[in-house]
Design a protein around this motif. Sequence first.
Motif, short mmCIF file in Angstrom:
data_model
loop_
_atom_site.label_atom_id
_atom_site.label_comp_id
_atom_site.label_asym_id
_atom_site.label_seq_id
_atom_site.Cartn_x
_atom_site.Cartn_y
_atom_site.Cartn_z
N GLU A 159 0.83 -1.21 0.00
CA GLU A 159 0.15 0.01 -0.01
C GLU A 159 0.85 1.22 0.05
N GLU A 160 1.89 1.27 0.64
CA GLU A 160 2.90 2.32 0.76
C GLU A 160 3.60 2.52 -0.54
N TYR B 70 1.12 4.32 -2.85
CA TYR B 70 0.84 5.57 -2.40
C TYR B 70 1.88 6.57 -2.98
N GLU C 53 -5.74 12.19 -0.83
CA GLU C 53 -4.89 13.21 -0.19
C GLU C 53 -4.59 14.34 -0.92
N GLY D 274 -3.25 2.15 -1.99
CA GLY D 274 -2.46 3.26 -1.65
C GLY D 274 -2.81 4.22 -2.63
N SER E 276 -5.67 6.47 -1.66
CA SER E 276 -5.42 7.31 -0.54
C SER E 276 -4.70 8.45 -0.96
N ALA E 277 -3.67 8.21 -1.77
CA ALA E 277 -2.70 9.32 -2.54
C ALA E 277 -3.54 10.40 -3.27
#
Length: 352
Positions: free
Chosen positions: A220-221, A224, A257, A250, A253-254
């Motif tokens: 996931e990181e 992202y 954000e 990920g 989420s990016a």
Amino acid sequence: MRAPTIRDVAERAGVSKSLVSLVLRGSDQVRDEKRQAVLAAVEELGYRPNAAARSLSERRTRTVGVLLNDMRNPWFVELLDGLNSRLHDSGLHMLLADGHLNRRLGEDLTRTFMDLRVDGLIAVGTLPASDALRTAAGRIPTVVAGAREPELPGVDVVANDDERGARLATEHLIGLGHRRIAHIAGQGMVGELRRGSFEAVMREHGLAEEAIVEQGDLTEEGGYRATVRLLSAPERPTAVFAFNDIACVGALSAAEELGLQVPRDLSLVGYDNTYLSRLRHLWLTTVDSAGHEVGRRAAQCLLDRIDDPARPGEVVLTAPALEVRGTTAPPRGQAGAGVPGVAGTRAVSDAD
């Protein structure tokens, strides 16, 4: 109190020990009334066969060693479920080892499986072709599942058709009207196959110059960070095809954000159709890579190889399908764009 023995069962049922053994092995050479007497005695006494003694007599342990690339990947859960169900039907039990942990600790549990004299070995996910794995493949029936490597002589490979799956995802985005499309690439041969198919489809549609590839690390990181890099470019993509569902989460989420709405501002497609993609607040469009079926076919290949260890190794591929959910739509300004029919595509509604 001591545990009941096969002699106790024989005395309770009024038969010989050899007849009890025949019943426990499922032999059809026993009259029904004798079989019922033995089974009743087993139940009354709470007898459990001695697995170690049976292994010595049969020269089999009825166990299969499963070396898993990374237990944190939810797609492997579905593969293991299919694997275990087929093995269980044949009276075999799985012994599971985490290859990710092994590498971190500098160990190789392949040797441990050999010491335990497992009847077969299944390597799940992309694992390095270690000397221990090569040695094991030369001595016991071995199958690679959910990956395309390592390639070893006399070893079956059971996986999803990654090239076809990547084609479905890319053609879906192009059909929606997207032109500048990015791919968050994976690692190993599976990563190469999905990336190569993505680039080939983009070329076929005259979009080679619009294709963007950003390397990820399957987490996931990693998804992202790759998406942040993609969306920070002067000309950002309008759609992203991620190597797997975890990386796609990920990417989601990016995007959020950075103030982008999915799918209005950015379409996302994952891969594997894990439980993550079906969570209502994620509801990812993704490629179903048939994890359960891959597991069942891998188990069957192992059973066939146990019966015939000398047969040539083969590659077995399962067919993918596209699951269209809530993270893909036409790019902004093209709300009326249609989606051409693509073989293997299945739209998923809230009722599914």
